[in-house]
Write a protein that holds these residues in place. Structure first.
Motif, PDB file in Angstrom:
ATOM      1  N   GLN A   1       0.827  -1.204   0.000  1.00  0.00           N
ATOM      2  CA  GLN A   1       0.000   0.000   0.000  1.00  0.00           C
ATOM      3  C   GLN A   1       0.865   1.258   0.000  1.00  0.00           C
ATOM      4  O   GLN A   1       0.554   2.244  -0.673  1.00  0.00           O
ATOM      5  CB  GLN A   1      -0.938   0.006   1.209  1.00  0.00           C
ATOM      6  CG  GLN A   1      -1.911   1.175   1.239  1.00  0.00           C
ATOM      7  CD  GLN A   1      -2.915   1.112   0.105  1.00  0.00           C
ATOM      8  OE1 GLN A   1      -3.632   0.122  -0.046  1.00  0.00           O
ATOM      9  NE2 GLN A   1      -2.969   2.155  -0.714  1.00  0.00           N
ATOM     10  N   ALA A   2       1.962   1.228   0.752  1.00  0.00           N
ATOM     11  CA  ALA A   2       2.870   2.376   0.767  1.00  0.00           C
ATOM     12  C   ALA A   2       3.474   2.597  -0.617  1.00  0.00           C
ATOM     13  O   ALA A   2       3.579   3.734  -1.083  1.00  0.00           O
ATOM     14  CB  ALA A   2       3.970   2.166   1.810  1.00  0.00           C
ATOM     15  N   GLN A   3       3.862   1.519  -1.287  1.00  0.00           N
ATOM     16  CA  GLN A   3       4.426   1.648  -2.631  1.00  0.00           C
ATOM     17  C   GLN A   3       3.371   2.150  -3.607  1.00  0.00           C
ATOM     18  O   GLN A   3       3.660   2.970  -4.488  1.00  0.00           O
ATOM     19  CB  GLN A   3       4.971   0.294  -3.104  1.00  0.00           C
ATOM     20  CG  GLN A   3       5.652   0.348  -4.471  1.00  0.00           C
ATOM     21  CD  GLN A   3       6.877   1.235  -4.475  1.00  0.00           C
ATOM     22  OE1 GLN A   3       7.857   0.952  -3.781  1.00  0.00           O
ATOM     23  NE2 GLN A   3       6.826   2.327  -5.226  1.00  0.00           N
ATOM     24  N   GLU A   4       2.145   1.679  -3.464  1.00  0.00           N
ATOM     25  CA  GLU A   4       1.065   2.149  -4.325  1.00  0.00           C
ATOM     26  C   GLU A   4       0.862   3.645  -4.149  1.00  0.00           C
ATOM     27  O   GLU A   4       0.627   4.379  -5.126  1.00  0.00           O
ATOM     28  CB  GLU A   4      -0.226   1.392  -3.995  1.00  0.00           C
ATOM     29  CG  GLU A   4      -1.402   1.734  -4.886  1.00  0.00           C
ATOM     30  CD  GLU A   4      -2.597   0.853  -4.596  1.00  0.00           C
ATOM     31  OE1 GLU A   4      -3.654   1.412  -4.236  1.00  0.00           O
ATOM     32  OE2 GLU A   4      -2.472  -0.371  -4.712  1.00  0.00           O
ATOM     33  N   THR A   5       0.962   4.108  -2.914  1.00  0.00           N
ATOM     34  CA  THR A   5       0.822   5.533  -2.638  1.00  0.00           C
ATOM     35  C   THR A   5       1.965   6.321  -3.266  1.00  0.00           C
ATOM     36  O   THR A   5       1.751   7.373  -3.882  1.00  0.00           O
ATOM     37  CB  THR A   5       0.785   5.785  -1.125  1.00  0.00           C
ATOM     38  OG1 THR A   5      -0.281   5.022  -0.539  1.00  0.00           O
ATOM     39  CG2 THR A   5       0.562   7.259  -0.823  1.00  0.00           C
ATOM     40  N   ALA A   6       3.186   5.828  -3.124  1.00  0.00           N
ATOM     41  CA  ALA A   6       4.344   6.484  -3.738  1.00  0.00           C
ATOM     42  C   ALA A   6       4.190   6.538  -5.256  1.00  0.00           C
ATOM     43  O   ALA A   6       4.496   7.558  -5.892  1.00  0.00           O
ATOM     44  CB  ALA A   6       5.630   5.757  -3.355  1.00  0.00           C
ATOM     45  N   ASN A   7       3.698   5.447  -5.841  1.00  0.00           N
ATOM     46  CA  ASN A   7       3.491   5.412  -7.288  1.00  0.00           C
ATOM     47  C   ASN A   7       2.467   6.454  -7.714  1.00  0.00           C
ATOM     48  O   ASN A   7       2.621   7.135  -8.734  1.00  0.00           O
ATOM     49  CB  ASN A   7       3.026   4.030  -7.732  1.00  0.00           C
ATOM     50  CG  ASN A   7       4.093   2.972  -7.580  1.00  0.00           C
ATOM     51  OD1 ASN A   7       5.268   3.274  -7.414  1.00  0.00           O
ATOM     52  ND2 ASN A   7       3.682   1.706  -7.611  1.00  0.00           N
TER      53      ASN A   7
END
Length: 243
Positions: free
Chosen positions: A223-229
């Motif tokens: 989820q954190a990576q999705e947010t960064a993306n």
């Protein structure tokens, strides 16, 4: 079509594509701390402490991170999917002039602010007794109290860093050590976890990394990576600068 509506549609499309590729399940860390368990319904309240000369990116960076966390399993609209609820808190509702001259009208005062689960303290001038007392109280009632840049000086003035590790902007290391000799200054760190609830970030853009780390604590690395993306943020400090 308004620009806000266009942005919302773009965000929805991006999230739909990512969920098709990765599935809708939100991952959680294998050693998840119950302190960071998100409510099954509703949003996680995040309070931003804002006074005069608050450094814009210090609060705007984390604001954007928390604003951009969407959980597809919670509904079809962005409002339903939003994981965090954000608001500003200050000594009064009088407009606050931040760095560069931006004017912000605080949502709440320290007397009437809703109970937050996360508190963000950017670099700023404010040090009222009521503000410092409220921050001290939040370290016992909130899950996270995080400073960005010289916001660490605010936490130091509140007396909540004694005997603990902390970091701040690199240009203020010497001043910080002199002001708080009983704090264990950690140099060249994107962010540091001082205790179970207190975190400090180095400065400016490091607040984005720390906010993404907090997202990871609540919802997992995917989820954190999705947010960064979604933010098109390519920094990796939130992954590598583990406390």
């Amino acid at each position: 079509m308004s620009s806000h509506r266009r942005i919302s549609l773009i965000f929805t499309l991006i999230l739909s594509l990512e969920c098709a590729a990765h599935g809708e399940q939100v991952s959680t860390p294998s050693t998840h701390d119950s302190r960071y368990s998100a409510p099954a319904k509703g949003t996680i309240p995040v309070a931003f402490v804002i006074t005069d000369d608050a450094v814009t990116i210090d609060f705007a960076g984390p604001w954007e991170v928390f604003k951009d966390v969407f959980l597809k399993s919670r509904g079809k609209t962005l409002a339903e999917q939003a994981a965090f609820r954000l608001y500003t808190v200050s000594d009064s509702r009088q407009p606050v002039k931040t760095s560069g001259g931006m004017l912000i009208v605080p949502d709440y005062t320290f007397d009437d602010a809703p109970q937050p689960m996360i508190v963000v303290v950017p670099a700023q001038e404010g040090r009222s007794p009521k503000m410092l007392a409220w921050i001290r109280k939040m370290t016992t009632q909130s899950n996270v109290v995080m400073s960005v840049c010289t916001g660490a000086f605010v936490l130091g003035d509140a007396g909540i860093l004694k005997g603990k590790q902390a970091t701040t902007h690199h240009l203020f290391y010497e001043e910080f050590q002199k002001a708080f000799p009983d704090v264990l200054l950690q140099k060249n760190k994107r962010f540091v976890q001082s205790d179970a609830s207190i975190f400090t970030a180095g400065g400016l853009s490091t607040g984005i990394d720390l906010a993404l780390h907090i997202v990871e604590l609540y919802f997992g690395s995917s989820q954190a990576q999705e947010t960064a993306n979604l933010m098109e943020y390519e920094g990796t400090g939130w992954k590598t600068a583990k406390p």
